[in-house]
Design an enzyme around this catalytic site. Structure first.
Site, short mmCIF file in Angstrom:
data_model
loop_
_atom_site.label_atom_id
_atom_site.label_comp_id
_atom_site.label_asym_id
_atom_site.label_seq_id
_atom_site.Cartn_x
_atom_site.Cartn_y
_atom_site.Cartn_z
N GLU A 275 -8.77 -13.55 -17.84
CA GLU A 275 -9.84 -14.46 -17.85
C GLU A 275 -11.21 -13.87 -18.50
O GLU A 275 -11.87 -14.32 -19.21
CB GLU A 275 -10.10 -14.80 -16.45
CG GLU A 275 -9.19 -15.57 -15.53
CD GLU A 275 -8.99 -17.05 -16.10
OE1 GLU A 275 -9.87 -17.29 -16.94
OE2 GLU A 275 -8.22 -17.70 -15.52
N ARG A 279 -12.31 -15.52 -22.03
CA ARG A 279 -13.90 -16.08 -22.02
C ARG A 279 -14.98 -14.96 -22.49
O ARG A 279 -15.88 -15.51 -23.40
CB ARG A 279 -13.96 -16.41 -20.50
CG ARG A 279 -13.00 -17.28 -19.82
CD ARG A 279 -13.56 -17.74 -18.42
NE ARG A 279 -12.24 -18.20 -17.65
CZ ARG A 279 -12.48 -19.39 -16.83
NH1 ARG A 279 -13.60 -19.75 -16.67
NH2 ARG A 279 -11.23 -19.83 -16.30
N ASP A 408 1.72 -21.85 -20.00
CA ASP A 408 1.30 -22.26 -20.90
C ASP A 408 0.91 -21.73 -22.06
O ASP A 408 1.48 -22.21 -23.31
CB ASP A 408 0.17 -23.33 -20.44
CG ASP A 408 -0.92 -22.59 -19.57
OD1 ASP A 408 -0.86 -21.36 -19.56
OD2 ASP A 408 -2.19 -23.19 -19.11
N GLU A 543 -8.20 -29.72 -21.82
CA GLU A 543 -6.92 -29.64 -22.59
C GLU A 543 -6.70 -31.10 -23.47
O GLU A 543 -6.29 -30.95 -24.61
CB GLU A 543 -5.58 -29.46 -21.96
CG GLU A 543 -5.28 -28.01 -21.47
CD GLU A 543 -6.53 -27.68 -20.24
OE1 GLU A 543 -7.01 -28.48 -19.61
OE2 GLU A 543 -6.57 -26.36 -19.93
C1 DMJ Z 1 -9.42 -22.41 -19.82
O1 DMJ Z 1 -9.78 -21.10 -19.06
C2 DMJ Z 1 -8.35 -21.86 -20.61
O2 DMJ Z 1 -8.20 -22.93 -21.52
C3 DMJ Z 1 -7.01 -21.54 -20.19
O3 DMJ Z 1 -6.01 -21.21 -21.17
C4 DMJ Z 1 -6.42 -22.71 -19.17
N1 DMJ Z 1 -7.13 -22.86 -18.26
C5 DMJ Z 1 -8.77 -23.17 -18.61
C6 DMJ Z 1 -9.09 -24.66 -18.89
O4 DMJ Z 1 -8.13 -25.49 -18.21
#
Ligand code: DMJ
Length: 644
Positions: A275, A279, A408, A543
């Site tokens: 994270e 970010r 994912d 998404e």
């Molecule tokens: C974000 O932090 C990123 O896109 C991550 O890959 C998946 N989850 C969240 C958004 O839904």
């Protein structure tokens, strides 16, 4: 279930009652009633009259068409009763009639009416005042009402606008103003309106963050406070490049001043490697590239080097958590596993950090993870399990394959690393192509009755028609691959999945997607999509609008902008908090009370609004997809120049 409402009874005893005299003569009864009335004291008579008037008022107030009229809403704007839906799922009609899967034009016409759900449901509800009454009474019993009649949803003292937050977007106007319907008109003029709507949304979100959460991780807009995750100003950093792209100079400058004077990574705090990489490191690197300001590069170097202890594991598969002050790292308390998506979705950022600093250690650490994952047993046609052990470097909890949470962005980063590096690292490409084949072979199915294409999950050989909203990154990624020369059938699948992700919004009463949906596959199903009670929340995730952006950039099909416009309006309608900010909600199936969760995730500013802005902009040079690759948190990083 709602608690039964408390009933209060007032008992009045009429004089003469219970005397045992009963006569059928009408005249006698009239005289007898009149005599009894006259025998009552003035107080008793007043009390009875008062009760009658009260009953009359209650009767009028609870009659839906009258109250709707008083509230100025059109008749029939009633919404389905969730309780009824739970008890009698088949009593409510299918969301879309067989064969009526909206074509682009049909969708455009229907979607902007602001009445969620298909016409057939609305008709049913128009006739069915009782269901709505039941909902209204339950809500009254819950003590939630204040301000609702003024077109707002009130919750613990905070107020969420149910009015369109976007200028000039009343019912009926939407259709005219929607992006796709503007082809013939002055597109420039319209485009600036849509872009302004996104800027307005950003400013509103920013106002909440500034007023109540400045310098903290996340805004809690309902309680007008904040929450800390890492204590590093997460929302502010995640939003930096969005402000730059949206042209919000003033806001950008004040945020930059905070980064310059307040942001310190020298803190005794545990952060999640993934994270904070996507970010914080990603946000700082992209802001450096967009602005050329070395302040952001210096900060990126600082956090990047502090995250490196995560890789000191027996297997070189990184731990999930790092203490950036102490320089120690560890897995979660209950396991020595890391999540596969987490350890394989930090590569774009660390590779770029190496390129910029000319220090190979970052790239070497993340490349080692990819090298190991590439050769691991336990994949199914290129699909990976969800966990990997940091001691022995092996997959664990094998047998479950998903494109949703925990796996994912592994797939996303295979493709994007290949693009970032100038399409030279063929192993990454091969793994990506094999995985997409694995998806097509094992996870793609069609729903019933309307044949929506979806990506389900596999658990020990058993297919489950469950799809996370997170999977909606896939249409965009597939389209990006096709744009970069990968098979054309990837684009076909991208378009089909895009339609499905849009339907996940369209078929909900609020027009907002739930976190997880289940698709019906058996013949005779009356609707394609089901949502479990626990999955009805919406976290303002990006998404779907992310994929809309890619699909529009590559196809120029205006329907994708229409869909994004519609989603933006529904965010404004159901998640905008009047005092500032947007909130995630608990129930996308209840437009009367979507139930705010009191949190604005940083990715709403970092990703959702950025992708919406880029979707509405016709300037393909604004973060060109031939020059930048977006990390999984929507932070654009440059595609490396070829060095021949
Ligand atoms: C974000 O932090 C990123 O896109 C991550 O890959 C998946 N989850 C969240 C958004 O839904």
């Amino acid at each position: 279930m709602h608690p039964p409402s408390r009933q209060d009874y007032v008992s009045i005893t009429l004089a003469g009652q219970g005397s045992g005299i009963y006569n059928n003569s009408k005249q006698w009864r009239r005289q007898s009633c009149w005599r009894k009335w006259k025998q009552l004291s003035r107080l008793q008579r007043s009390l009875i009259l008062f009760m009658l008037v009260l009953l009359l008022i209650c009767g009028i107030a609870s009659y839906p068409t009258i109250t709707e009229h008083l509230r100025g809403l059109p008749d029939g704007d009633q919404e389905p009763d969730d309780a009824l839906r739970q008890v009698l799922p088949h009593a409510l009609p299918a969301p879309v009639k067989p064969g009526q899967l909206p074509l682009p034009e049909q969708t455009s016409k229907r979607k902007l009416s602001n009445k969620r759900g298909p016409p057939i449901i609305l008709n049913h509800l128009q006739k069915n005042g009782n269901a709505s009454n039941a909902v209204a009474q339950d809500k009254a019993a819950d003590g939630k009402k204040e301000g609702e009649d003024q077109g707002v949803i009130s919750w613990r003292g905070a107020v969420i606008d149910t009015e369109q937050g976007t200028e000039g977007t009343k019912d009926g106007e939407n259709k005219e103003e929607s992006p796709g319907n503007q082809e013939e008109k002055s597109t420039k003029e319209s485009e600036s309106k849509w872009l302004e709507a996104v800027q307005d949304a950003f400013r509103h979100a920013w106002k909440g963050y500034k007023d109540f959460a400045w310098g903290h991780d996340e805004l809690r807009p309902i309680s007008k406070s904040y929450s800390e995750w890492f204590g590093l100003g997460l929302t502010l950093i995640d939003a930096l490049d969005t402000m730059w792209i949206l042209g919000l100079k003033e806001e950008f400058e004040e945020a930059k001043a905070w980064v310059a004077t307040e942001l310190s990574f020298n803190k005794n705090v545990d952060v999640n490697l993934f994270e904070s990489t996507i970010r914080i490191l990603g946000g700082l690197l992209s802001t450096y590239h967009l602005t050329g300001d070395t302040l952001f590069l210096d900060k990126a170097k600082d956090i990047g080097s502090r995250l490196m202890p995560a890789f000191n594991t027996p297997s070189k598969i990184p731990y999930s958590d790092v203490n950036i002050g102490k320089g120690t790292a560890h897995p979660p308390r209950w396991t020595s596993d890391s999540t596969v998506a987490e350890v394989t979705s930090i590569q774009l950022e660390f590779r770029e950090l190496s390129r910029l600093t000319e220090d190979p250690q970052y790239q070497a650490a993340v490349a080692e993870v990819m090298r190991q994952v590439h050769k691991l047993d336990g994949k199914l046609d290129g699909l990976v399990p969800m966990f990997i052990n940091t001691n022995n470097g092996q997959f664990t909890h094998q047998g479950i394959y998903t494109l949703g949470a925990r796996a994912d962005s592994y797939y996303e980063y295979l493709l994007k690393q290949w693009i970032q590096g100038g399409k030279k690292e063929t192993q990454l490409l091969e793994d990506y192509l094999q995985a997409i084949e694995g998806v097509q072979k094992n996870l793609v199915q069609k729903s019933s009755p309307n044949g929506l294409t979806f990506v389900g999950e596999l658990s020990h050989g058993q297919f489950s028609p469950k799809m996370d909203h997170l999977v909606c990154f896939l249409p965009g990624t597939l389209a990006l691959g096709a744009h970069n020369g990968l098979p054309a059938d990837h684009m076909d699948l991208a378009k089909q999945l895009m339609e499905t992700c849009y339907q996940m919004y369209l078929q909900m009463e609020t027009g907002l997607s739930p976190e997880i949906v289940h698709f019906n596959m058996h013949q005779g199903s009356i609707r394609d999509i089901d949502v479990k009670l626990a999955d009805r929340h919406n976290l303002l995730r990006p998404e779907t609008v992310e994929s809309l952006f890619y699909l529009y950039r590559f196809t120029k099909d205006h329907k994708y902008r229409d869909w994004g416009w519609e989603i933006l309006q529904n965010f404004n309608k159901y998640t905008k908090v009047s005092s500032g900010g947007y909130t995630s909600v608990n129930n996308v199936r209840d437009p009367d009370y979507p139930s705010p969760r009191d949190k604005m995730e940083s990715f709403f500013l970092g990703e959702t609004l950025k992708y919406l802005y880029l979707l509405f902009s016709n300037d393909t040079d604004l973060v060109s997809l031939d020059r930048y690759v977006f990390n999984t948190e929507a932070h654009p990083l440059p595609i490396w120049p070829s060095t021949a």
